[in-house]
Design a protein around this motif. Sequence first.
Motif, PDB file in Angstrom:
ATOM      1  N   PHE A 105      18.597  10.074   2.125  1.00  0.00           N
ATOM      2  CA  PHE A 105      18.577  11.522   2.366  1.00  0.00           C
ATOM      3  C   PHE A 105      17.599  11.945   3.460  1.00  0.00           C
ATOM      4  CE2 PHE A 105      15.889  10.497  -1.257  1.00  0.00           C
ATOM      5  CZ  PHE A 105      14.685  11.107  -0.952  1.00  0.00           C
ATOM      6  N   LEU A 106      16.682  11.031   3.891  1.00  0.00           N
ATOM      7  CA  LEU A 106      15.766  11.378   4.978  1.00  0.00           C
ATOM      8  C   LEU A 106      16.243  10.848   6.332  1.00  0.00           C
ATOM      9  CD1 LEU A 106      12.263  10.761   3.318  1.00  0.00           C
ATOM     10  CD2 LEU A 106      13.335  12.960   3.810  1.00  0.00           C
ATOM     11  N   GLY A 107      17.037   9.797   6.286  1.00  0.00           N
ATOM     12  CA  GLY A 107      17.523   9.203   7.529  1.00  0.00           C
ATOM     13  C   GLY A 107      16.567   8.192   8.129  1.00  0.00           C
ATOM     14  N   PHE A 108      15.373   8.054   7.535  1.00  0.00           N
ATOM     15  CA  PHE A 108      14.405   7.047   8.007  1.00  0.00           C
ATOM     16  C   PHE A 108      13.506   6.653   6.827  1.00  0.00           C
ATOM     17  CE2 PHE A 108      12.296  11.086   8.269  1.00  0.00           C
ATOM     18  CZ  PHE A 108      10.959  10.844   7.961  1.00  0.00           C
ATOM     19  N   ASN A 109      12.790   5.572   6.999  1.00  0.00           N
ATOM     20  CA  ASN A 109      11.892   5.085   5.947  1.00  0.00           C
ATOM     21  C   ASN A 109      10.506   5.713   6.143  1.00  0.00           C
ATOM     22  OD1 ASN A 109      10.396   3.711   4.066  1.00  0.00           O
ATOM     23  ND2 ASN A 109      10.928   1.663   4.757  1.00  0.00           N
ATOM     24  N   PRO A 110      10.091   6.629   5.244  1.00  0.00           N
ATOM     25  CA  PRO A 110       8.807   7.330   5.427  1.00  0.00           C
ATOM     26  C   PRO A 110       7.590   6.512   4.977  1.00  0.00           C
ATOM     27  CG  PRO A 110       9.839   8.069   3.411  1.00  0.00           C
ATOM     28  CD  PRO A 110      10.776   7.058   4.004  1.00  0.00           C
ATOM     29  N   LEU A 111       7.853   5.386   4.329  1.00  0.00           N
ATOM     30  CA  LEU A 111       6.760   4.603   3.747  1.00  0.00           C
ATOM     31  C   LEU A 111       6.094   3.711   4.784  1.00  0.00           C
ATOM     32  CD1 LEU A 111       8.573   3.597   0.426  1.00  0.00           C
ATOM     33  CD2 LEU A 111       6.990   5.480   0.781  1.00  0.00           C
ATOM     34  N   GLN A 112       4.859   3.367   4.508  1.00  0.00           N
ATOM     35  CA  GLN A 112       4.104   2.495   5.403  1.00  0.00           C
ATOM     36  C   GLN A 112       3.841   1.153   4.715  1.00  0.00           C
ATOM     37  OE1 GLN A 112       1.156   5.902   6.034  1.00  0.00           O
ATOM     38  NE2 GLN A 112       0.858   4.721   7.921  1.00  0.00           N
ATOM     39  N   ALA A 113       3.699   0.125   5.535  1.00  0.00           N
ATOM     40  CA  ALA A 113       3.343  -1.189   4.998  1.00  0.00           C
ATOM     41  C   ALA A 113       1.920  -1.116   4.427  1.00  0.00           C
ATOM     42  CB  ALA A 113       3.423  -2.241   6.091  1.00  0.00           C
ATOM     43  N   SER A 114       1.666  -1.947   3.444  1.00  0.00           N
ATOM     44  CA  SER A 114       0.334  -1.927   2.819  1.00  0.00           C
ATOM     45  C   SER A 114      -0.041  -3.313   2.299  1.00  0.00           C
ATOM     46  CB  SER A 114       0.308  -0.917   1.669  1.00  0.00           C
ATOM     47  OG  SER A 114       1.208  -1.318   0.648  1.00  0.00           O
ATOM     48  N   ILE A 115      -1.306  -3.454   1.960  1.00  0.00           N
ATOM     49  CA  ILE A 115      -1.799  -4.674   1.320  1.00  0.00           C
ATOM     50  C   ILE A 115      -2.427  -4.271  -0.002  1.00  0.00           C
ATOM     51  CG2 ILE A 115      -3.429  -6.596   1.461  1.00  0.00           C
ATOM     52  CD1 ILE A 115      -3.188  -6.497   4.489  1.00  0.00           C
ATOM     53  N   GLU A 116      -1.858  -4.811  -1.090  1.00  0.00           N
ATOM     54  CA  GLU A 116      -2.406  -4.541  -2.422  1.00  0.00           C
ATOM     55  C   GLU A 116      -3.564  -5.499  -2.670  1.00  0.00           C
ATOM     56  OE1 GLU A 116      -1.383  -2.253  -4.898  1.00  0.00           O
ATOM     57  OE2 GLU A 116      -0.284  -1.365  -3.220  1.00  0.00           O
ATOM     58  N   VAL A 117      -4.698  -4.951  -3.059  1.00  0.00           N
ATOM     59  CA  VAL A 117      -5.919  -5.754  -3.239  1.00  0.00           C
ATOM     60  C   VAL A 117      -6.403  -5.644  -4.683  1.00  0.00           C
ATOM     61  CG1 VAL A 117      -8.324  -6.079  -2.517  1.00  0.00           C
ATOM     62  CG2 VAL A 117      -6.587  -5.417  -0.833  1.00  0.00           C
ATOM     63  N   LYS A 118      -6.758  -6.814  -5.254  1.00  0.00           N
ATOM     64  CA  LYS A 118      -7.379  -6.860  -6.580  1.00  0.00           C
ATOM     65  C   LYS A 118      -8.773  -7.460  -6.433  1.00  0.00           C
ATOM     66  CE  LYS A 118      -3.084  -7.214  -9.205  1.00  0.00           C
ATOM     67  NZ  LYS A 118      -2.257  -8.048 -10.136  1.00  0.00           N
ATOM     68  N   LEU A 119      -9.748  -6.826  -7.081  1.00  0.00           N
ATOM     69  CA  LEU A 119     -11.145  -7.252  -6.978  1.00  0.00           C
ATOM     70  C   LEU A 119     -11.555  -8.085  -8.182  1.00  0.00           C
ATOM     71  CD1 LEU A 119     -12.697  -3.825  -5.917  1.00  0.00           C
ATOM     72  CD2 LEU A 119     -12.163  -5.737  -4.401  1.00  0.00           C
ATOM     73  N   TYR A 120     -12.627  -8.841  -8.024  1.00  0.00           N
ATOM     74  CA  TYR A 120     -13.247  -9.487  -9.171  1.00  0.00           C
ATOM     75  C   TYR A 120     -13.889  -8.410 -10.036  1.00  0.00           C
ATOM     76  CZ  TYR A 120     -12.509 -14.115  -7.170  1.00  0.00           C
ATOM     77  OH  TYR A 120     -11.927 -15.260  -6.680  1.00  0.00           O
ATOM     78  N   SER A 121     -13.940  -8.660 -11.339  1.00  0.00           N
ATOM     79  CA  SER A 121     -14.336  -7.622 -12.301  1.00  0.00           C
ATOM     80  C   SER A 121     -15.711  -7.012 -12.023  1.00  0.00           C
ATOM     81  CB  SER A 121     -14.318  -8.200 -13.722  1.00  0.00           C
ATOM     82  OG  SER A 121     -15.199  -9.308 -13.819  1.00  0.00           O
ATOM     83  N   GLU A 122     -16.661  -7.839 -11.558  1.00  0.00           N
ATOM     84  CA  GLU A 122     -18.016  -7.312 -11.328  1.00  0.00           C
ATOM     85  C   GLU A 122     -18.081  -6.315 -10.175  1.00  0.00           C
ATOM     86  OE1 GLU A 122     -18.129 -11.715  -9.924  1.00  0.00           O
ATOM     87  OE2 GLU A 122     -17.130 -10.497 -11.444  1.00  0.00           O
ATOM     88  N   TYR A 123     -17.035  -6.312  -9.319  1.00  0.00           N
ATOM     89  CA  TYR A 123     -17.006  -5.369  -8.186  1.00  0.00           C
ATOM     90  C   TYR A 123     -16.053  -4.201  -8.439  1.00  0.00           C
ATOM     91  CZ  TYR A 123     -19.287  -9.205  -5.697  1.00  0.00           C
ATOM     92  OH  TYR A 123     -20.152 -10.198  -5.318  1.00  0.00           O
ATOM     93  N   ALA A 124     -15.354  -4.231  -9.576  1.00  0.00           N
ATOM     94  CA  ALA A 124     -14.372  -3.180  -9.865  1.00  0.00           C
ATOM     95  C   ALA A 124     -15.050  -1.982 -10.515  1.00  0.00           C
ATOM     96  CB  ALA A 124     -13.269  -3.726 -10.760  1.00  0.00           C
ATOM     97  N   ASN A 125     -15.902  -1.316  -9.741  1.00  0.00           N
ATOM     98  CA  ASN A 125     -16.564  -0.103 -10.215  1.00  0.00           C
ATOM     99  C   ASN A 125     -16.698   0.861  -9.035  1.00  0.00           C
ATOM    100  OD1 ASN A 125     -19.387  -0.525  -8.933  1.00  0.00           O
ATOM    101  ND2 ASN A 125     -19.034  -2.447 -10.049  1.00  0.00           N
TER     102      ASN A 125
END
Length: 292
Positions: A105-125
Motif C-alpha cells: 500500500f506504500l509502493g516502497f519499503n519504509p523500513l531500514q536495515a538494522s543490527i539487533e544487539v544483545k548485551l551480557y547481563s552485567e551491562y544490561a542496565n
Amino acid sequence: MAESKKVSSVSFFNSRLTSIISIALVLFLLGLIFLMGLLGNKLSVYVKENISFSIVLKDNQKEAEIKKMQKTLDALPYIKSTEYISKEQAAKELEEELGENPETFLGFNPLQASIEVKLYSEYANPDSLKLIEKKIKNYTSVSDLLYRKDMMQMVNDNVKRVSLILLTLAVILMAISFVLISNTIRLLIYSKRFLIHTMKLVGATPSFIRRPFVRYNVVSGIFASILAIFMLTGALYYLQNELSGFIQLLDIKALVIVYAGVLVMGILLSITATVFAVNKYLRMGVDKLYYI
C-alpha cells in the motif's frame, strides 16, 4: 536387665532419628532458599541477556561495511551477540505481524536495515546503556539506536527487589534454623546434664566434656544433611516433571554449591548449637539442674 538395655537402645535410636529428621527438615528449607537464590540469579541473567536493542543503519550502506561494523561490535567485551536484519527481512517480519506487506500500500519499503544487539547481563542496565549508546552512535553508518529504557529499568528494579526479598528470607530462616536445631540438640543433651556435672566434679575440662557431644551431633548433622539433599533432589525431580525445561536453569556446578552449602550448614549449625547447649549446663550449678 537385657530387656532394660533393649528399651534403652530403642529409646536412643528413636531420639536420634527424631533429631535427624527435625534437622533435615530445617536444612531442606534452607536448601530451597539457596536454590531460589540461584534460580533467581540465573533467571535474571537469562532475561537481561535476551533484551535486545536495535542499531538502525543509514540507507545505501554497503554490505561489506555492515559486515565490518558487525564484526567490530562482536569483538566488544560487553556485547554477547549481534544479528543483521536487512530491509527485506524487516519487511517480511512486519508482514508476519500485521498480515500485510507495507510495500503493497506504500509502493516502497519504509523500513531500514538494522543490527539487533544483545548485551551480557552485567551491562544490561540503563547506566551502562547510556555509555554504550554514545560509543555506537559514533559509527558513521548508524542512523539511530532504539531500545526500551522503561523495560530495562523495570527488569533491573525487579531483580533488585527479588534479591532483597530472598536475602531477607535467608537471614530470617537462618535464625529460625539455628533456634530449631539448637532446641532439638538441647533436648538431647538435657538428659545428660547430670553426666556433665559428674564429669566436672572429677576434673574433666570443658573441651573434654564437649568433645563427645560435638562428635555425636556432627554425625547427626551429616546424616540430616544427606537426608535434606535427597529431599531437595526429589523436589527438583518433581518440579522438572511439572515444569518442562526447569532443570536447564540450573547447572551441575550450581547444584553442587547448594548441596555442599546444605552439608556445611548442617555441620556448622550442629557444632554451634551443641557448644551453646553444653556450655549452658557447664555453667549451671547442681541445684538448678533439678529445676529445669
